[in-house]
Design a protein around this motif. Structure first.
Motif, mmCIF file in Angstrom:
data_model
loop_
_atom_site.group_PDB
_atom_site.id
_atom_site.type_symbol
_atom_site.label_atom_id
_atom_site.label_comp_id
_atom_site.label_asym_id
_atom_site.label_seq_id
_atom_site.Cartn_x
_atom_site.Cartn_y
_atom_site.Cartn_z
ATOM 1 N N LYS A 56 1.013 -1.300 -0.040
ATOM 2 C CA LYS A 56 0.034 -0.042 0.168
ATOM 3 C C LYS A 56 0.918 1.274 0.130
ATOM 4 O O LYS A 56 1.173 1.779 1.047
ATOM 5 C CB LYS A 56 -0.930 0.197 1.259
ATOM 6 C CG LYS A 56 -1.882 -1.247 1.351
ATOM 7 C CD LYS A 56 -2.763 -1.321 0.052
ATOM 8 C CE LYS A 56 -3.861 -2.641 0.284
ATOM 9 N NZ LYS A 56 -4.577 -2.545 -0.832
ATOM 10 N N PHE A 57 1.324 1.693 -1.250
ATOM 11 C CA PHE A 57 2.300 2.845 -1.302
ATOM 12 C C PHE A 57 1.363 3.973 -1.864
ATOM 13 O O PHE A 57 0.401 3.897 -2.458
ATOM 14 C CB PHE A 57 3.179 2.545 -2.509
ATOM 15 C CG PHE A 57 4.268 1.475 -1.837
ATOM 16 C CD1 PHE A 57 4.437 0.969 -0.501
ATOM 17 C CD2 PHE A 57 5.124 0.779 -2.838
ATOM 18 C CE1 PHE A 57 5.392 0.098 -0.065
ATOM 19 C CE2 PHE A 57 6.178 -0.061 -2.548
ATOM 20 C CZ PHE A 57 6.278 -0.427 -0.895
ATOM 21 N N SER A 58 2.179 5.213 -1.568
ATOM 22 C CA SER A 58 1.340 6.579 -1.880
ATOM 23 C C SER A 58 2.861 7.263 -2.631
ATOM 24 O O SER A 58 3.917 6.590 -2.780
ATOM 25 C CB SER A 58 0.762 7.326 -0.821
ATOM 26 O OG SER A 58 1.902 7.464 0.175
ATOM 27 N N GLU A 59 2.409 8.357 -3.102
ATOM 28 C CA GLU A 59 3.449 9.070 -3.714
ATOM 29 C C GLU A 59 4.648 9.525 -2.745
ATOM 30 O O GLU A 59 5.915 9.490 -3.226
ATOM 31 C CB GLU A 59 2.933 10.673 -3.988
ATOM 32 C CG GLU A 59 3.799 11.450 -5.078
ATOM 33 C CD GLU A 59 3.841 11.026 -6.608
ATOM 34 O OE1 GLU A 59 4.877 11.294 -7.074
ATOM 35 O OE2 GLU A 59 2.874 10.254 -6.923
ATOM 36 N N LYS A 60 4.718 9.353 -1.506
ATOM 37 C CA LYS A 60 5.744 9.666 -0.770
ATOM 38 C C LYS A 60 6.831 8.588 -0.654
ATOM 39 O O LYS A 60 7.888 8.865 -0.285
ATOM 40 C CB LYS A 60 5.278 10.072 0.848
ATOM 41 C CG LYS A 60 4.681 8.841 1.321
ATOM 42 C CD LYS A 60 4.358 9.165 2.880
ATOM 43 C CE LYS A 60 4.122 7.935 3.739
ATOM 44 N NZ LYS A 60 3.846 8.189 5.143
ATOM 45 N N HIS A 61 6.268 7.405 -1.169
ATOM 46 C CA HIS A 61 7.290 6.263 -0.996
ATOM 47 C C HIS A 61 8.168 6.335 -2.165
ATOM 48 O O HIS A 61 9.030 5.193 -2.342
ATOM 49 C CB HIS A 61 6.187 5.164 -0.987
ATOM 50 C CG HIS A 61 5.613 4.624 0.351
ATOM 51 N ND1 HIS A 61 4.442 5.184 0.309
ATOM 52 C CD2 HIS A 61 5.983 4.430 1.209
ATOM 53 C CE1 HIS A 61 3.889 4.676 1.682
ATOM 54 N NE2 HIS A 61 4.967 4.360 2.077
ATOM 55 N N TYR A 62 8.056 7.168 -3.084
ATOM 56 C CA TYR A 62 9.300 7.437 -4.128
ATOM 57 C C TYR A 62 10.716 7.959 -3.395
ATOM 58 O O TYR A 62 11.646 7.624 -4.076
ATOM 59 C CB TYR A 62 8.972 8.261 -5.128
ATOM 60 C CG TYR A 62 7.853 7.500 -6.222
ATOM 61 C CD1 TYR A 62 8.368 6.445 -6.819
ATOM 62 C CD2 TYR A 62 6.683 7.996 -6.535
ATOM 63 C CE1 TYR A 62 7.483 5.591 -7.785
ATOM 64 C CE2 TYR A 62 5.715 7.465 -7.508
ATOM 65 C CZ TYR A 62 6.312 6.231 -8.049
ATOM 66 O OH TYR A 62 5.546 5.542 -8.699
ATOM 67 N N TRP A 63 10.592 8.206 -2.357
ATOM 68 C CA TRP A 63 11.895 8.741 -1.657
ATOM 69 C C TRP A 63 11.733 8.176 -0.168
ATOM 70 O O TRP A 63 10.782 8.355 0.263
ATOM 71 C CB TRP A 63 12.133 10.232 -1.568
ATOM 72 C CG TRP A 63 12.096 10.835 -3.341
ATOM 73 C CD1 TRP A 63 10.910 11.771 -3.514
ATOM 74 C CD2 TRP A 63 13.124 10.741 -3.849
ATOM 75 N NE1 TRP A 63 11.482 11.908 -4.930
ATOM 76 C CE2 TRP A 63 12.750 11.291 -5.318
ATOM 77 C CE3 TRP A 63 14.347 10.502 -4.096
ATOM 78 C CZ2 TRP A 63 13.388 11.594 -6.237
ATOM 79 C CZ3 TRP A 63 15.138 10.373 -5.120
ATOM 80 C CH2 TRP A 63 14.794 11.126 -6.354
ATOM 81 N N LEU A 64 13.053 7.784 0.112
ATOM 82 C CA LEU A 64 13.246 7.631 1.616
ATOM 83 C C LEU A 64 13.334 8.804 2.463
ATOM 84 O O LEU A 64 13.635 9.818 2.048
ATOM 85 C CB LEU A 64 14.484 6.850 1.839
ATOM 86 C CG LEU A 64 14.692 5.526 1.054
ATOM 87 C CD1 LEU A 64 16.087 4.725 1.576
ATOM 88 C CD2 LEU A 64 13.679 4.475 1.195
ATOM 89 N N PRO A 65 12.736 8.792 3.698
ATOM 90 C CA PRO A 65 12.951 9.698 4.617
ATOM 91 C C PRO A 65 14.055 9.909 5.099
ATOM 92 O O PRO A 65 14.870 9.087 5.381
ATOM 93 C CB PRO A 65 11.973 9.476 5.619
ATOM 94 C CG PRO A 65 11.905 7.825 5.719
ATOM 95 C CD PRO A 65 12.349 7.467 4.316
ATOM 96 N N LEU A 66 14.744 11.291 5.190
ATOM 97 C CA LEU A 66 15.920 11.660 6.091
ATOM 98 C C LEU A 66 15.817 11.525 7.332
ATOM 99 O O LEU A 66 14.787 11.351 7.845
ATOM 100 C CB LEU A 66 16.180 13.026 5.334
ATOM 101 C CG LEU A 66 16.569 13.199 3.908
ATOM 102 C CD1 LEU A 66 16.535 14.601 3.718
ATOM 103 C CD2 LEU A 66 18.031 12.781 3.836
#
Length: 631
Positions: A604-614
């Motif tokens: 269950k992914f959304s747009e935010k999952h394209y980049w890892l969080p810092l």
């Protein structure tokens, strides 16, 4: 970020020492043995000693822990025996899990609490090594004018390595996190730091400048240089022109890919100009390689396994003539004991946690005639696929990479008669290899990185067989496929397939066919060369097959902006029953019934999952170092 750019202790090794050893043993020394910066950087021997520690910042993602996860796309799933690897956290949509501070484990090789450049796989991670390496490279570049007792060739070798590593560490970071500050100077140890995040393309341009300069300074083969002759035959891992060109092209292709272009410009399409630059860099590399002036070439299909492991060769580092970029590693000194067992089901091996290919990913392996399989549950007259005999007539790489039902696995004696059936891969529904906890959840087993003899009967993982496993960061086949993609987008126009860089003789489709020729697979079918979209679909399938399970898929899906789209969010198993007469010698002749695929999980992914969080500790330092969107 400030905590990762502390002053580096200068260390030195003797140039005549063998290989790319760590400088750690030189750090614990009496103050009276310290030497001045003028002395430290004055000649090639001393400066190279300083530079060589950068090689120990190349993280060995293959063997970074007892078992190790590096395939985070829809390509792989683990048995249920463990849930601490980052692959589980990604499946749950919890991308914070790459950080060791999150649960003490992190992704294993991306973040650790005990970073050191000393030898050993347990203390190296991408996050710390990259920032450490960037600062060290900058210190070296800032002191180039102190290298007074050296020839121009020696100065070029030092500067070229430092420039490459500065570009490479930045590239390694931005592909996961997006644009970051590009640090190309020595930041003072004290004082306030307020370096803003750049857009991805701005970072890529700076990395490209470093890679290009490195390529222009470095030789193709260190053995042909005066300094290199002092370690003749031991220079295979040293940064050279081909490595720099390879990453110059990859850096440009990533910058031109839809995800990175969207971060930079707001457009979700490819950036044609960056793709042209990528194709030109790859074209320059491939022209040199095909012209016979480099030490690199594709290995034969019979030797394909040598890209990933060696056995019975005295712990020789895998890669043969095809691996372009690797780090230093010897299994004799740093065991891959866990890695060699993480693929084979417990019933014939050791260790509970297993990493297995998903059925949906195995579907990318088409037929020997080069055609894909539209649906493995249905007969396909065009490709010749027959669901009654699903393992018959497949791409040769399927047989190299995948253990399928009925394959004869154990070659030697099995003392216990009750275990005799386990000589064969019982991967049918309910088979002995299909234990959810310690075996295959999907109906397939990965054999690409280990010989079939890595089992408790044949003992192929025992010390005496000197099994050495190492998946390279970059190999020549990848260059051909990246060239095909870049040339198709950059120069191919509406059809893509005939696109080519002005500096290389082959078109995009011809580059793919080079790889298929090695695999004895027929060329790209004409029906895929009529439009850019159709051709790119086949480029992507070819990458999926040729580079399967080598750690590329997660980033490929991300940069293509496909990670959060179906069917790439699904992980499936294949279910079937055996029927007919069982052929012990040729498993492709075994008939199956009730063939179907079952969804194990959906991400269950959304747009935010394209980049890892810092890390929050970093983004809270100052406003210009902002967190990635959605996190």
């Amino acid at each position: 970020m400030k905590q990762y750019i502390k002053i580096i202790i200068t260390c030195f090794v003797v140039w005549t020492s063998i290989g790319l050893s760590s400088c750690e043993k030189y750090l614990d020394k009496e103050d009276s043995t310290n030497i001045s910066e003028k002395e430290a950087f004055k000649n090639f021997t001393n400066f190279q000693g300083f530079t060589e520690e950068l090689y120990n910042c190349i993280v060995n993602f293959t063997n970074n822990y007892w078992t190790n996860s590096f395939n985070w796309g829809e390509d792989e799933i683990t048995s249920t025996a463990g849930n601490f690897h980052f692959i589980h956290k990604i499946d749950d949509g919890n991308f914070w899990g790459w950080q060791a501070g999150f649960d003490g484990w992190g992704s294993g090789w991306m973040d650790k609490n005990n970073f050191s450049t000393a030898n050993g796989r347990f203390n190296k991670d991408l996050w710390h090594a990259a920032w450490y390496g960037i600062r060290k490279a900058n210190i070296g570049l800032a002191n180039m004018d102190l290298m007074t007792d050296a020839t121009q060739e020696e100065k070029n070798l030092i500067k070229g390595q430092l420039l490459f590593f500065r570009g490479w560490f930045h590239f390694r970071l931005i592909q996961y996190f997006g644009g970051l500050p590009y640090i190309d100077f020595v930041i003072p140890a004290g004082g306030e730091i307020r370096l803003e995040r750049l857009h991805y393309n701005e970072c890529a341009d700076k990395a490209a400048a470093d890679f290009r300069a490195a390529a222009d300074l470095l030789p193709i083969n260190w053995d042909n240089t005066a300094p290199g002759k002092r370690t003749l035959g031991k220079n295979g891992l040293r940064i050279n022109k081909i490595m720099a060109l390879g990453y110059l092209g990859k850096n440009y292709l990533w910058a031109g890919s839809p995800l990175m272009n969207y971060e930079s410009t707001g457009s979700k399409t490819y950036n044609v100009d960056y793709c042209k630059k990528a194709a030109d860099a790859f074209g320059e590399l491939l022209s040199l390689t095909e012209g016979g002036t480099t030490q690199y070439s594709l290995v034969s299909l019979a030797d394909y396994y040598k890209n990933f492991y060696t056995t019975g060769e005295g712990w020789a580092l895998p890669g043969a003539t095809e691996a372009i970029f690797r780090g230093p590693y010897s299994s004799a000194n740093d065991s891959n004991w866990g890695t060699s067992k993480q693929y084979t089901p417990l019933i014939i091996s050791e260790g509970d946690l297993k990493f297995v290919p998903t059925a949906n990913y195995v579907d990318y392996y088409g037929m020997a005639n080069g055609l894909p399989i539209p649906d493995i549950t249905k007969a396909d007259p065009e490709s010749g696929y027959d669901p009654k005999f699903p393992w018959r007539g497949r791409d040769a790489r399927f047989y190299n990479d995948i253990m399928f039902d009925g394959l004869k696995v154990v070659k030697g004696a099995i003392p216990d008669p009750a275990e005799q059936p386990n000589r064969f891969a019982n991967l049918y529904t309910g088979g002995s290899y299909r234990d959810l906890n310690t075996g295959s959840r999907t109906g397939y087993v990965l054999r690409k990185f280990v010989p079939l003899t890595t089992n408790k009967y044949d003992h192929g993982y025992d010390w005496g067989y000197s099994l050495n496993i190492y998946v390279p960061y970059m190999r020549l086949a990848d260059i051909y496929l990246m060239y095909a993609e870049a040339a198709a987008v950059g120069y191919g126009g509406a059809t893509g397939a005939t696109g080519k860089s002005p500096n290389f003789s082959k078109t995009a489709v011809e580059a793919i066919n080079v790889i298929r020729d090695r695999a004895t697979v027929e060329h790209v079918n004409a029906k895929f060369t009529s439009s850019i979209d159709l051709f790119l679909s086949e480029v992507r399938r070819e990458r999926a097959v040729e580079l399967a399970f080598e750690g590329h898929r997660f980033n490929d899906l991300r940069r293509w902006r496909l990670l959060i789209e179906k069917p790439y969010t699904l992980k499936k198993s294949v279910e079937f029953d055996r029927t007919g007469t069982f052929d012990e010698e040729d498993a492709t002749n075994n008939e199956v019934a009730n063939l179907r695929e079952v969804v194990i999980l959906e991400r269950k992914f959304s747009e935010k999952h394209y980049w890892l969080p810092l890390k929050n500790v970093d983004v809270n330092m100052y406003a210009e170092f902002a967190q990635n969107p959605g996190w």
